[in-house]
Design a protein around this motif. Sequence first.
Motif, PDB file in Angstrom:
ATOM      1  N   GLY A 199       0.809  -1.211   0.000  1.00  0.00           N
ATOM      2  CA  GLY A 199       0.000   0.000   0.000  1.00  0.00           C
ATOM      3  C   GLY A 199       0.841   1.259   0.000  1.00  0.00           C
ATOM      4  N   GLY A 200       0.419   2.223   0.838  1.00  0.00           N
ATOM      5  CA  GLY A 200       1.098   3.509   0.898  1.00  0.00           C
ATOM      6  C   GLY A 200       2.359   3.477   1.735  1.00  0.00           C
ATOM      7  N   ASP A 201       2.848   4.683   2.079  1.00  0.00           N
ATOM      8  CA  ASP A 201       4.116   4.787   2.811  1.00  0.00           C
ATOM      9  C   ASP A 201       4.065   4.063   4.149  1.00  0.00           C
ATOM     10  N   ASP A 202       2.955   4.188   4.867  1.00  0.00           N
ATOM     11  CA  ASP A 202       2.843   3.521   6.176  1.00  0.00           C
ATOM     12  C   ASP A 202       2.922   2.006   6.012  1.00  0.00           C
ATOM     13  N   ARG A 204       8.946   2.131  -2.935  1.00  0.00           N
ATOM     14  CA  ARG A 204       9.468   3.400  -2.418  1.00  0.00           C
ATOM     15  C   ARG A 204       9.876   4.327  -3.564  1.00  0.00           C
ATOM     16  N   LYS A 205      10.572   3.759  -4.563  1.00  0.00           N
ATOM     17  CA  LYS A 205      10.988   4.563  -5.720  1.00  0.00           C
ATOM     18  C   LYS A 205       9.773   5.096  -6.481  1.00  0.00           C
ATOM     19  N   LYS A 206       8.769   4.269  -6.628  1.00  0.00           N
ATOM     20  CA  LYS A 206       7.562   4.694  -7.325  1.00  0.00           C
ATOM     21  C   LYS A 206       6.870   5.816  -6.567  1.00  0.00           C
ATOM     22  N   LYS A 207       6.768   5.659  -5.230  1.00  0.00           N
ATOM     23  CA  LYS A 207       6.140   6.703  -4.424  1.00  0.00           C
ATOM     24  C   LYS A 207       6.946   8.006  -4.506  1.00  0.00           C
ATOM     25  N   ALA A 208       8.267   7.918  -4.483  1.00  0.00           N
ATOM     26  CA  ALA A 208       9.113   9.111  -4.579  1.00  0.00           C
ATOM     27  C   ALA A 208       8.935   9.783  -5.938  1.00  0.00           C
ATOM     28  N   LYS A 209       8.864   8.976  -6.982  1.00  0.00           N
ATOM     29  CA  LYS A 209       8.666   9.514  -8.335  1.00  0.00           C
ATOM     30  C   LYS A 209       7.311  10.208  -8.448  1.00  0.00           C
ATOM     31  N   GLU A 210       6.280   9.581  -7.893  1.00  0.00           N
ATOM     32  CA  GLU A 210       4.946  10.178  -7.939  1.00  0.00           C
ATOM     33  C   GLU A 210       4.914  11.488  -7.158  1.00  0.00           C
ATOM     34  N   ALA A 211       5.613  11.522  -6.002  1.00  0.00           N
ATOM     35  CA  ALA A 211       5.652  12.743  -5.206  1.00  0.00           C
ATOM     36  C   ALA A 211       6.379  13.853  -5.949  1.00  0.00           C
TER      37      ALA A 211
END
Length: 309
Positions: free
Chosen positions: A151-154, A229-236
């Motif tokens: 899921g998300g960061d958490d 994590r990389k995907k979330k960082a890219k999206e951010a």
Amino acid sequence: LRRQRQMCIRDSSYSEEKALAEREGLKKFRADDKPPKAAEKVRLADLYGKVRGEILADEMAAAKEGYTPVFKEDDIAKCAPDELNGKWNDMEKAEREYEDALQRRIAEAEKERQKKATDDMFDNLKGKADGLCDWLQGKTNKMKDDAKNIGGDDDINKKQKELDKLLTEDKPPKIAETEDLERDLRELGDRYAAEGRPPPPDLGAKVGEKWNGFDDAADKLAKALEDARKKKAKEAAEAETDKLQKSNEKDSGDWLDKVNKKAGDFEKAVASNDVGKTRDETQAKLDDLRNNFQGKTCLLYTSDAADEE
């Protein structure tokens, strides 16, 4: 002795305890009962020699004097040393055969006890192997599920902490347990070989396969978390860029409106010939253009444009 030997050989219920007791009885027979009988056999041989001598002398006297002897040598034939030694040898042969039968029964009981101990050892090790396999399979299944449902960061942080704990705290004791199991399985294989039995099922290979699956699932989960994590960082980063782009579009529009308005003012001034009626008015307008617009406002427009870029 022969009867006891046959019982020992044929009776399946002839226990080890009874065989051990009979062996002790045989030792007692040899120590207590047999020596006096051996001495008596020697005494009887000596007595036989004396009696035989007297009988032979009487037979000679009877033949010479013409009377019938009271005893003949045949009357004591069964007491002859050869007869006694024959019986004695038969007894010792039966004694040895009985001892051999007892020893075989004791050895068979020991072999059966060793076999049972080996079987019990296998059952115990199989239980340990099955326990390890269940643990490894359970953890492997969970890691596979975690890798498929991130899921998300958490959730990423939660799963990473669980993976770190699994690999640094939970895994090492299981590795030690596996090493102990492998050592015991080698001993088990040696026992099977010593007992002349086929090798037992390869429990170590089964556990090894489960470890391979565990390590593979751990590697894939670690990669999946890193990719997430990389995907979330890219999206951010992309979201921040989009936000900045929208802000820049507004600022650029405002800047362009100011520039266009100022250009329109200049065009109107030129069209209406608003350049001053006198030399001084014209000079004042020129000074204002140079000092205020070109020296200040125009520079601010240029700086704003650079910031927008």
